[in-house]
Structures are given as structure tokens and as C-alpha cells.
Design an enzyme around this catalytic site. Structure first.
Site, PDB file in Angstrom:
ATOM      1  N   TYR A 155      41.557  60.525   0.665  1.00 57.71           N
ATOM      2  CA  TYR A 155      40.999  61.015  -0.599  1.00 57.71           C
ATOM      3  C   TYR A 155      41.860  60.579  -1.777  1.00 57.71           C
ATOM      4  O   TYR A 155      43.092  60.626  -1.712  1.00 57.71           O
ATOM      5  CB  TYR A 155      40.874  62.536  -0.571  1.00 57.71           C
ATOM      6  CG  TYR A 155      40.055  63.076  -1.703  1.00 57.71           C
ATOM      7  CD1 TYR A 155      38.754  62.630  -1.915  1.00 57.71           C
ATOM      8  CD2 TYR A 155      40.584  64.027  -2.575  1.00 57.71           C
ATOM      9  CE1 TYR A 155      37.992  63.121  -2.963  1.00 57.71           C
ATOM     10  CE2 TYR A 155      39.829  64.527  -3.617  1.00 57.71           C
ATOM     11  CZ  TYR A 155      38.541  64.066  -3.812  1.00 57.71           C
ATOM     12  OH  TYR A 155      37.786  64.546  -4.859  1.00 57.71           O
ATOM     13  N   GLU A 164      36.951  70.248  -7.543  1.00 58.49           N
ATOM     14  CA  GLU A 164      35.589  69.835  -7.881  1.00 58.49           C
ATOM     15  C   GLU A 164      34.681  69.920  -6.665  1.00 58.49           C
ATOM     16  O   GLU A 164      33.530  70.347  -6.757  1.00 58.49           O
ATOM     17  CB  GLU A 164      35.590  68.401  -8.423  1.00 58.49           C
ATOM     18  CG  GLU A 164      35.981  68.297  -9.867  1.00 58.49           C
ATOM     19  CD  GLU A 164      35.035  69.049 -10.785  1.00 58.49           C
ATOM     20  OE1 GLU A 164      33.868  68.656 -10.914  1.00 58.49           O
ATOM     21  OE2 GLU A 164      35.469  70.044 -11.370  1.00 58.49           O
ATOM     22  N   ASP A 185      33.960  67.067  -1.251  1.00 61.73           N
ATOM     23  CA  ASP A 185      35.349  66.605  -1.339  1.00 61.73           C
ATOM     24  C   ASP A 185      36.357  67.755  -1.253  1.00 61.73           C
ATOM     25  O   ASP A 185      36.059  68.886  -1.669  1.00 61.73           O
ATOM     26  CB  ASP A 185      35.566  65.821  -2.637  1.00 61.73           C
ATOM     27  CG  ASP A 185      34.902  64.452  -2.599  1.00 61.73           C
ATOM     28  OD1 ASP A 185      34.576  63.993  -1.495  1.00 61.73           O
ATOM     29  OD2 ASP A 185      34.714  63.848  -3.671  1.00 61.73           O
ATOM     30  N   ARG A 198      41.922  61.542  -5.129  1.00 60.28           N
ATOM     31  CA  ARG A 198      42.333  62.401  -6.251  1.00 60.28           C
ATOM     32  C   ARG A 198      43.362  63.389  -5.733  1.00 60.28           C
ATOM     33  O   ARG A 198      43.014  64.403  -5.132  1.00 60.28           O
ATOM     34  CB  ARG A 198      41.132  63.119  -6.866  1.00 60.28           C
ATOM     35  CG  ARG A 198      40.172  62.177  -7.559  1.00 60.28           C
ATOM     36  CD  ARG A 198      39.082  62.905  -8.328  1.00 60.28           C
ATOM     37  NE  ARG A 198      38.162  61.945  -8.916  1.00 60.28           N
ATOM     38  CZ  ARG A 198      37.026  61.541  -8.356  1.00 60.28           C
ATOM     39  NH1 ARG A 198      36.670  62.022  -7.173  1.00 60.28           N
ATOM     40  NH2 ARG A 198      36.244  60.663  -8.940  1.00 60.28           N
ATOM     41  N   GLU A 251      28.423  64.767  -1.288  1.00 62.16           N
ATOM     42  CA  GLU A 251      28.059  64.451  -2.669  1.00 62.16           C
ATOM     43  C   GLU A 251      27.193  63.205  -2.819  1.00 62.16           C
ATOM     44  O   GLU A 251      26.295  63.168  -3.653  1.00 62.16           O
ATOM     45  CB  GLU A 251      29.325  64.232  -3.533  1.00 62.16           C
ATOM     46  CG  GLU A 251      30.195  65.441  -3.693  1.00 62.16           C
ATOM     47  CD  GLU A 251      31.296  65.483  -2.663  1.00 62.16           C
ATOM     48  OE1 GLU A 251      32.321  66.082  -2.942  1.00 62.16           O
ATOM     49  OE2 GLU A 251      31.130  64.910  -1.562  1.00 62.16           O
ATOM     50  N   HIS A 291      46.817  67.848  -1.072  1.00 58.29           N
ATOM     51  CA  HIS A 291      46.349  66.672  -0.335  1.00 58.29           C
ATOM     52  C   HIS A 291      47.536  65.762  -0.044  1.00 58.29           C
ATOM     53  O   HIS A 291      48.536  65.784  -0.741  1.00 58.29           O
ATOM     54  CB  HIS A 291      45.334  65.867  -1.164  1.00 58.29           C
ATOM     55  CG  HIS A 291      44.180  66.681  -1.623  1.00 58.29           C
ATOM     56  ND1 HIS A 291      43.568  67.609  -0.830  1.00 58.29           N
ATOM     57  CD2 HIS A 291      43.528  66.702  -2.803  1.00 58.29           C
ATOM     58  CE1 HIS A 291      42.592  68.167  -1.506  1.00 58.29           C
ATOM     59  NE2 HIS A 291      42.548  67.650  -2.711  1.00 58.29           N
ATOM     60  N   ASP A 339      38.804  68.962  -2.924  1.00 54.88           N
ATOM     61  CA  ASP A 339      39.564  69.381  -4.105  1.00 54.88           C
ATOM     62  C   ASP A 339      38.773  70.439  -4.863  1.00 54.88           C
ATOM     63  O   ASP A 339      37.737  70.925  -4.399  1.00 54.88           O
ATOM     64  CB  ASP A 339      39.892  68.183  -5.003  1.00 54.88           C
ATOM     65  CG  ASP A 339      38.646  67.499  -5.547  1.00 54.88           C
ATOM     66  OD1 ASP A 339      37.526  67.891  -5.162  1.00 54.88           O
ATOM     67  OD2 ASP A 339      38.783  66.562  -6.362  1.00 54.88           O
TER      68      ASP A 339
END
Length: 861
Positions: A294, A84, A80, A296, A7, A341, A82
Site C-alpha cells: 500500500y 480513507e 484500503d 499511502r 474501491e 502501515h 487507511d
């Protein structure tokens, strides 16, 4: 070379370091596609078909990735781990489909930490894009779009001045508004407690509180008045006391679980006053630099190798006594632990905050917090001894109790203790005392107390409440809080959240006309359904269809609503806030000006709401809808005193806030002199002297030395300023309007003039860094707010830790690209390329869409 896409440039830089020259690592700069910000981007009639568009600012990034794929047909999506991140990978795969050659290899890799071991291990286990996770993203994005583009226009039409409504933000706003209404409705209740300072036969003092009176155990409100408290004091003073029981019990405190997103945000707020957005921004940079896992996540479990590493660090730093016999294993209670996670922890347990030496303050504080919490989570429990001493009169009518606690072994408390939202008094150590001993009374003190209203939410307690209700997810907490503040529905003051009038009105409207969609249970259930989609247990289009069927019907029911009907409902809903009880017991809705009219809610052409008299235009009484801290409205017509001519100066409350007025409105003087109170001036503390200073504006500073024209200081629509002829120059502080002298005024005006003149002349660059890959010089420039790098019309401020003497061309290119990705202007030479009129027309909607590009903001709902 295989092309790896992540990203951000910072993440790309770190990963490139680990993978080496065998890979090309590029950044997508977040989401590359989004729904165009216009009607029809999601079509419920076409089975919820979604129209995607590559944002203007993302085209160059997609083009760069496509160019790299010309030399190697292997694409590795490493965004990432997740929902998103999965969505960004899916968008990239779709956007690059036409650029991929036949037989191209496209794979997805994820890693929970950006370390060499984690990245190289992830490369050995590629997979395909997880479609259930993508479906969950599509469902959320469609829901948020449908709510935003369907409900917001209803708000604009029926409630002028409203900005927007969202699926999650509206529910979050309701929490803040309802808490404020609880506080306003709260009535304090008086109660008393009695404490006695006692002494053992050895003269050691300790405090005990009254728990039994008249042979009965006391409840909180059993001593309601000072007279009752005095009777209790006399009852203690008139009796002797003996120790009837001494009970010492061992106790232990286990450490807290390691951080997940919500608990990290809460603790950063408690300990540092750090907002959710600032917390996540610092955590993001720590993650991208490879310092933490990570950030989130809903998970609190820790990888076994990390647990063992933590135990080794504890033994080395604190000794074997602080290492528990067995490793501590934490299990997550959440249904959908953000795609499972692990917790937020340091990637290297041995990297203490002191050895890491981070230069940025927020990152340094946050890493220190994460490291301590993680290490403490694997330490031994703290051991205490709690002692309770009962002291009773011989007749059994009066009893006192003392509580004490002593820490025998500090355990995890040596490293870390969690902050608390409401601080309690800690119990101290009690002196040695034995059962059967008599005690001496030194003094007896009655203490008056009042019940307290529920506290206003902080960001920490609001996130905690949202988590308890099942509203929102780790990726949305920060953006939801940012949205309700940015849209001026809520303001932050000393870390507490206060609803603005606009926020109250929106909540009142939605609670009356869309009640189901701001219910906590409904929102939590919808979140749960979306979790089922991400787990592959539910079809996302079924969720959308069920929601849209009922929601579109609710919107249709409001079509014929008149604004007057809406205001009437809101007026009734907010009446306890709008019309608080008056001290004299009179009708709070009667107009204090004419005495015959009734007060009611109105809206101005600007969209702001205010309270006005029903007898308008005969009676022009108005006041803001906000009430004061004491529960009453801002005083209207309060006389502050008289000027030198004996004309009364009064403090008034208008629809746009408090103001001062000289004299009264009469036929001869329909518009008496008035002056609005500047921001930061409290009406309660306004003096006559300050009011006269406002009414005497504009203030003449003197005559300009160059042309003899007057120089004035005043407060305008955009704040304080000085004026000379047609030149206006802003002042940094309102107070300077009343104190500025000619020398300072001339200086400020000259600076403004030089800035104006400078628009036609190029400023002298501090350094020339070289050529931009697309052509044009990249320069380091001096600026009013610090040095910045410039390329064509893109200006990017240098970070505080990057000196203009040290910045390199590569670092400047990254800053320029990031600025352009946030909506910075394109260079003029590129805009000139589109010659055909048709191309220009086509570009317009893309620019509009680009403003809503960052999908994380749109996902707040």
C-alpha cells in the site's frame, strides 16, 4: 456467495482472481457518499451533525451491491487499509443498511498488499469497522467543509477574483509565497575563493584551496573583492609549500530507509521530474495490480519475511559480501504512522524490474525505483577512505587544504543512490603523498562567487517541508499540490513552483485577517489532535467545537470590512513585491506617467488585481502587479522603434498583461491600435518586427477559392484562429497566424466544417462490441484524440496500451463505468425517466453535489 466490496474495478479484478468463484467481488468506485455542496451540510449548532448524500453517479454502484446481497447476506468490506479506506467502508455500511436482511453479517478485512497470500490471510481475520479511524475522517471532513464553506465566501466578497481557501492548501500556498518573497528580498553578496593546482615530487597533480591567510583561518566572506583575491594569489605565488599533515580516515555510508509516501514522491520528482499526482497515480496502479504494498503510509518498517526475502535476493544477485551480518530494521519516528502501515516495497522481492516487464512508462520507472530502494535498504554499507592533506608555507602565514575520497567497497551504492535537491561536487581521489614532502605550484586561480537566494520549491522539496512542519498526511500531499495549481494560485515551470498574483493576494489576505489559521504550528497541532482522534485518545466533536468557537468569531470580525480596507492592508503587506526599488533611487510609488499621483493596488470588475494611479481618471496609468526577474516591473512605454510612417511603436504594461501600442493616446486618437502579447512571447525579447506583426492583425491570407470571400488569420480570446465568413477554426500554434497560406487555411476550415456537419450525422464505428447490460450498443469509435468506446452519451478514451482491435466488451464496460463515475453525462433515455416536475427539481441539487463527489479532493483542506 459472500459479497466483497473494494474501491476500484482494477482492484476487484485482481482480488477476484485470488478468491475465485466462491465470492462476488464488486467495486464501489471510491466514496459513495459525501456532504452536499451547499450550506448546512455540517451543523455546528446541532452538535456538528453531518448530512450525507449518495452521489448520483454512485447510486448505480450501491444498487449493484444491494442486488448482489439479495442472494447472500454476507458483506465483506475490503477497502484500503487507511483512514480513507475505513471511511469508505463505513459509508458503504450506512448506505446499504436498508438493503441488509435481519441477521446479516458485515465484516471488515484489510491487507497491505494485494497478493494471494495476503488476501486469503486477511479473509481469516475479519473485524468490525474501526470507529476511531472513522471519527478521525469525520473530523477532517467537517473541518475542511466548515473552512471551505465559511472562509471562501469571505474571500469572494472581500477579495474579488479569489477562488477558495482551505485548511491545509492555504498553509501550503503560504510556504510558496513566502519563499518567493525571500527570493525577491534577497541581495547577493560577493565573495572570492582561491584554488591552487599543486604537484607532488612525482609530478602527480592535485587541487587545494586556500584556508589560511595571514596566519588566520579564512571565513566565507574574508576575501570580498577582486583586489583582495589578487593579494591572496600573490601571497601563494611568493611562497614555497610543504605537506604538513596527511590524514586518512575510514568512513562508511549506510543505505537509506525504504520508501514511505513522502520520500517516494520526493525521489520520483528528483529523478524523473514526476509530479506528486502522477507519482501516486502510477503507485496506485502498481498496488492494485499486486506489484507493491500500500502506497499511502508514514511507516518505514518492513515485514520480517520481506526482509529475509530481500537478503536472499541480494545474496543471489550480488554475492554474500553485499549481505550485512544482521538484518536492517528501520523504525518510524512519526507519532501516527498512518495507522502503522509498513513501507512501500515490492510484494515479491525476486520480481526485478526486468522480469516484471511493465508496459506503462511511469509504472515501469516507479517500480524500478521502489525495487532498487527496497533491495538497497537491506544491503551492506559502502566503505570509503577520506583523506585530508594540509599544505602550509614555512612561515605559517598561508595554508592550503586538499580533500579526497575513494570508495573501497560500493555496498548498497551498487544498486541505488538517492538524488539530491542541491548537487555538491564530489571529492575525487588524491595522489600518493607523504608528510614533509615539498610541492610545486602549477597555477593559482581566484574564483568569484555570489551568495544565492533560497531555491524555489519543487514538489519534492515542498512535500519535504510540509512533512518537517507536520502539515498534511500521506493521503493529502498530492491533492493539496494539485489544488493550488488547479486554482491558479501557483504555477509550475520547469518543475519549480511560482506563486501567481492571485495566490499572493489570498496569502496576504489570510495572513492579515486570519493569521492564526495559516500559521504552521497551529495547522500542525490540529493535525496532531486529529491523529489523537484516530488513536481513540480524543473525542472528535471536542476538537471541532474548540476549532469552530474561535474560527467563527474570526469570520464574524471581518463582516464589516470594506474592500478598500482589505486592499490597503494587502497593498502594505505586498509593498516590497509591488513597488521594488528603482535604479535612480526615486520613490517607487510615484506614478511614472503623470509624476504626481501615487501608485496603489486596485481590482478590476473581472476580479484581477493591478497597480493603478491615484489620479484616475485624469491619469490612466496601469500595470500588472508582477515584477520581472530583475526585480523591476514590466517596462511600460518602452519604445521599440517606428513604423514606416515614423509612428512610434511601444511596449506597454496593462492590467491584463503586456501589450504593444502604435502611437500615443490623444484627443483625436483616444484608442490607438494595440495588440496583446500572446502566451509564450517574452516582453524582454520582443522586437519591432514582431510588434508590427501583432499590430497588423488580423492578417488577410487571401480570397477563398470557392466564393471569393476573404480568409483572415488572427489571435482572439481563445487563441489563434483562421476565419472565413462566419466559420472560425482554431490553429494549434500562434506562429501559424503569421505564416499560414491559403491551402492550409482552406484545409483547416474544411476540417472545422466537417466536424460541425458531423454533429448531425453518426460517425462510422470501428467495431461493434455488443449490448450494454442497461441496453444500448457499445461501440469503438474513431476520435480526434484517438479511439474511444461509446455507449449512449458516455465516451471513454481507450488507454494507450489497449488497441481498438483488442478491446473486449468487459473492458469497455469498465472504462464506461469509470468515465460515468468521474462525472460523464448520463444517457438521454435515462434522463427521460423522470417525468414528474417534482422529480426534476429534486435532481438538481444532487447533480451539483456530484461535481464535488471525489472525497479525496475535498480532504485537501
Amino acid at each position: 456467495m459472500p459479497v466483497v466490496v473494494v474501491e476500484s474495478p482494477a482492484k476487484a479484478k485482481t482480488i477476484n482472481k485470488y478468491l475465485g468463484a466462491d465470492y462476488t467481488v464488486l467495486a464501489s468506485y471510491g466514496h459513495v457518499r459525501d456532504l452536499p455542496a451547499k450550506d448546512g451540510s455540517v451543523s455546528p449548532d446541532a452538535d456538528f451533525a453531518m448530512t450525507w448524500e449518495v452521489a448520483a453517479d454512485s447510486k448505480k454502484h450501491v444498487r449493484a451491491i444491494a442486488e448482489a446481497l439479495k442472494t447472500d447476506n454476507t458483506l465483506i468490506l475490503a477497502t484500503d487499509p487507511d483512514r480513507e479506506g475505513e471511511a469508505i467502508s463505513w459509508h458503504l455500511q450506512e448506505a446499504l443498511a436498508s438493503s441488509l436482511k435481519k441477521g446479516a453479517k458485515v465484516s471488515r478485512v484489510t491487507f497491505n498488499a494485494i497478493t494471494k497470500a495476503a488476501v486469503t490471510e486477511a479473509m481469516k481475520s475479519p473485524r468490525q469497522v474501526d470507529q476511531p479511524l472513522v471519527d478521525a475522517y469525520l473530523a477532517r471532513r467537517a473541518l475542511d467543509y466548515l473552512v471551505g464553506f465559511t472562509l471562501s465566501p469571505v474571500l469572494w466578497r472581500k477579495l474579488p477574483g479569489s477562488r477558495s481557501a482551505g485548511r491545509v492548501q492555504s498553509v501550503c500556498l503560504r510556504l510558496v509565497v513566502e519563499r518567493e518573497m525571500e527570493i525577491e528580498a534577497f541581495r547577493a553578496q560577493e565573495f572570492w575563493t582561491v584554488a591552487a593546482m599543486l604537484a607532488t615530487p612525482r609530478g602527480q597533480e592535485f587541487e587545494a584551496r586556500l584556508v589560511t591567510l595571514g596566519g588566520k583561518k579564512l571565513q566565507k566572506f574574508d576575501i570580498p573583492t577582486a583586489a583582495a583575491a589578487e593579494i591572496a594569489v600573490q601571497a601563494i605565488n611568493s611562497r614555497a609549500f610543504n605537506v604538513t599533515a596527511v590524514e586518512a580516515k575510514p568512513a562508511s555510508r549506510n543505505p537509506y530507509a525504504p520508501f514511505m509516501t513522502s520520500t517516494l514522491q520526493q525521489e520520483a520528482s528528483r529523478k524523473f521530474g514526476m509530479g506528486a499526482k502522477a507519482c501516486m497515480s502510477a503507485a496506485q496502479r502498481l498496488y492494485e495490480a499486486g506489484h507493491i504494498t500500500y502506497m499511502r503510509t508514514d511507516g518505514i518498517d518492513m515485514a520480517p519475511e520481506a526482509v529475509m526475502a530481500a537478503r536472499d535476493v541480494i545474496k543471489d544477485m550480488f554475492g554474500a559480501a553485499y549481505v550485512p551480518d544482521a538484518p536492517r530494521m528501520y523504525k518510524n519516528k512519526a507519532k501516527n504512522a498512518q495507522e502503522a502501515h509498513e513501507c512501500i516495497r515490492p510484494t515479491d522481492m525476486a520480481a526485478s524490474p526486468e522480469t516484471l516487464r511493465l508496459s506503462e512508462a511511469d509504472q515501469r520507472k516507479l517500480y524500478d525505483l521502489i525495487w532498487k530502494r527496497t533491495i538497497a535498504s537491506q544491503m551492506a554499507a559502502a566503505r570509503m577512505e577520506r583523506t585530508v592533506v594540509d599544505v602550509v608555507s614555512p612561515d605559517g602565514q598561508v595554508g592550503l587544504r586538499a580533500n579526497g575520497q575513494v570508495v573501497l567497497f560500493d555496498g548498497f551504492l551498487k544498486v541505488y543512490d538517492e538524488g539530491r535537491d542541491d548537487e555538491d561536487e564530489d571529492e575525487g581521489r588524491l595522489p600518493q603523498i607523504m608528510q614533509g614532502e615539498g610541492v610545486d605550484k602549477r597555477r593559482v586561480t581566484p574564483n568569484q562567487s555570489f551568495t544565492q537566494p533560497p531555491p524555489r520549491y519543487t514538489e519534492a522539496t515542498l512535500v519535504k517541508r510540509m512533512e518537517e512542519l507536520g502539515i498534511g498526511r500521506p493521503s493529502t500531499y498530492a491533492s493539496v499540490l494539485t489544488t493550488i495549481v488547479d486554482r491558479e494560485y501557483v504555477r509550475k515551470d520547469k518543475n519549480r513552483l511560482f506563486p501567481e498574483d492571485k495566490g499572493r493576494l489570498v496569502t496576504a489576505f489570510l495572513s492579515n485577517f486570519f493569521q492564526r489559521y495559516v500559521e504552521y504550528d497551529f495547522t500542525a497541532d490540529l493535525e496532531s489532535q486529529l491523529d489523537d482522534v484516530s488513536a481513540g485518545e480524543r473525542n472528535y466533536k471536542d476538537v471541532l467545537a474548540r476549532f469552530w468557537r474561535d474560527f467563527s468569531a474570526a469570520v464574524a470580525e471581518t463582516a464589516d470590512l470594506r474592500i478598500s480596507e482589505v486592499l490597503e492592508k494587502i497593498d502594505d503587506f505586498l509593498s516590497p513585491h509591488l513597488y521594488p526599488s528603482r535604479a535612480d533611487g526615486s520613490d517607487p510609488r510615484s506614478c511614472p506617467s503623470c509624476g504626481t499621483g501615487r501608485l496603489h493596488l486596485k481590482t478590476a470588475r473581472t476580479g484581477s488585481a493591478f497597480i493603478g494611479c491615484k489620479n484616475y481618471p485624469e491619469c490612466r496609468y496601469t500595470r500588472p502587479i508582477t515584477v520581472g526577474e530583475d526585480g523591476g516591473a514590466t517596462p511600460d512605454g518602452k519604445i521599440l522603434g517606428e513604423d514606416a510612417d515614423g509612428v512610434p511603436i511601444s511596449l506597454r504594461a496593462g492590467r491584463f498583461g503586456p501589450y504593444v501600442q502604435k502611437g500615443e493616446v490623444t484627443a483625436e486618437n483616444p484608442k490607438p491600435p494595440r495588440g496583446s502579447l500572446p502566451k509564450g512571447w517574452a516582453p524582454d525579447s520582443l522586437t519591432l518586427e514582431r510588434a508590427l506583426m501583432l499590430l497588423n492583425l488580423p492578417r488577410q491570407v487571401g480570397m477563398h477559392p470557392e466564393d471569393g470571400a476573404p480568409v483572415e488569420a488572427a489571435i482572439g480570446r481563445f487563441g489563434p484562429y483562421v476565419k472565413h465568413n462566419s466559420t472560425y477554426a482554431n490553429l494549434p500554434d500562434v506562429e501559424e497566424v503569421f505564416t499560414i497560406g491559403m491551402n492550409r487555411a482552406v484545409e483547416v476550415l474544411a476540417q472545422k466544417a466537417s466536424r460541425g456537419a458531423g454533429r448531425g450525422a453518426a460517425a462510422v464505428p470501428l467495431r461493434e462490441l455488443g449490448e450494454h447490460p442497461s441496453g444500448g450498443a457499445v461501440q469503438v469509435m474513431p476520435g480526434k484524440y484517438g479511439p474511444y468506446v461509446k455507449w449512449e452519451k458516455v465516451n471513454a478514451t481507450l488507454p494507450k496500451d489497449l488497441s481498438p482491435d483488442d478491446v473486449t466488451l468487459d473492458e469497455a464496460l469498465v472504462l464506461i463505468a469509470e468515465k460515468a463515475g468521474k462525472g460523464g453525462k448520463k444517457p438521454a433515455r435515462k434522463a427521460a425517466v423522470a417525468k414528474a416536475p417534482a422529480a426534476k427539481k429534486k435532481a438538481a441539487p444532487k447533480k451539483a453535489a456530484a461535481k464535488k463527489k471525489p472525497s479525496a479532493k475535498d480532504l485537501v483542506g
